[in-house]
Design an enzyme around this catalytic site. Sequence first.
Site, PDB file in Angstrom:
ATOM      1  CG  ASP A  35       8.082  26.770 -21.544  1.00  0.00           C
ATOM      2  OD1 ASP A  35       8.577  26.076 -22.560  1.00  0.00           O
ATOM      3  OD2 ASP A  35       8.406  27.706 -21.178  1.00  0.00           O
ATOM      4  CB  VAL A  62      12.148  22.356 -14.612  1.00  0.00           C
ATOM      5  CG1 VAL A  62      11.462  22.204 -15.544  1.00  0.00           C
ATOM      6  CG2 VAL A  62      13.550  23.114 -15.564  1.00  0.00           C
ATOM      7  CG  ASN A  88      12.425  19.240 -24.868  1.00  0.00           C
ATOM      8  OD1 ASN A  88      12.489  19.185 -25.737  1.00  0.00           O
ATOM      9  ND2 ASN A  88      10.593  20.918 -24.704  1.00  0.00           N
ATOM     10  CE1 TYR A 153      21.276  22.374 -25.596  1.00  0.00           C
ATOM     11  CE2 TYR A 153      22.598  20.911 -26.503  1.00  0.00           C
ATOM     12  CZ  TYR A 153      21.388  21.174 -26.352  1.00  0.00           C
ATOM     13  OH  TYR A 153      20.526  20.838 -26.865  1.00  0.00           O
ATOM     14  CE  LYS A 157      20.330  19.213 -24.377  1.00  0.00           C
ATOM     15  NZ  LYS A 157      19.257  18.968 -23.535  1.00  0.00           N
TER      16      LYS A 157
END
Length: 258
Positions: A35, A62, A88, A153, A157
């Site tokens: 994280d 990330v 995630n 978003y 996705k």
Amino acid sequence: MVKGKIAIITGAASGIGLAIAKVFLENGAKVVLADLNEDKLIQETDTLKAQGYDCMAIKVNVTDEQAVKSMIDKTVEQYGRLDILFNNAGLQHVESIESFPTEKFRQMIDIMLTGSFIGTKYALPIMKQQQAGRILNMASINGVIGFAGKAAYNSAKHGIIGLTKVTALETATEGITVNAICPGYIDTPLVRNQMADLAKERGVEVEQVLEEVLYPLIPQKRLLDIKDIADYALFLCSDSAKSVTGQAILIDGGYTVQ
């Protein structure tokens, strides 16, 4: 189901990532919690270690390719292999397209979509050498349907589902499965923090969002329990799911049935 497996979970300092890490640890996996929030990450990892679990914390952005490669290298150095990668890490911002900050759009695409690509890119050579591995990508119901106010978003996705399908095809004969989990609304801080923005977009009071905005879309009339997602992730990473690959798996209380 995952006893002895080595897993990396990004976005693991809280919410879905932390819940999945706990479930995997409870079922015998060794977990690298990754994280950007280092303080929270170390706090949660230390708590898990104190409970006797074998886990490790790695701070990672990330979107930083070298940092992701280093995370995977450290995992293999520590544990000797990598069996599971759960991409995630994510965030949310709700605003109409006309006023949606372009930099926020880029940031969200970079973290959720590009970040998943980078993690996959560096996990695959290890998993191919092992001829075994599981990659899970966190998508959403917003990866298969639209939702006003969620331009970034939804775009990220939808892209994750495409990335999942391509990765599954490229690894189909390598003992690797790749799937996207597409949850509906889960009772997490990420969802709860959306309530004010959803209220503003829909012209209702914050306390009316569940009953007037979300529940009319959810046949079960409830937010999902985070364990619903963690338990399904556990199944997908087990040998029982060896034939499940390239799928966008909906867990949504019936949201997309209608």
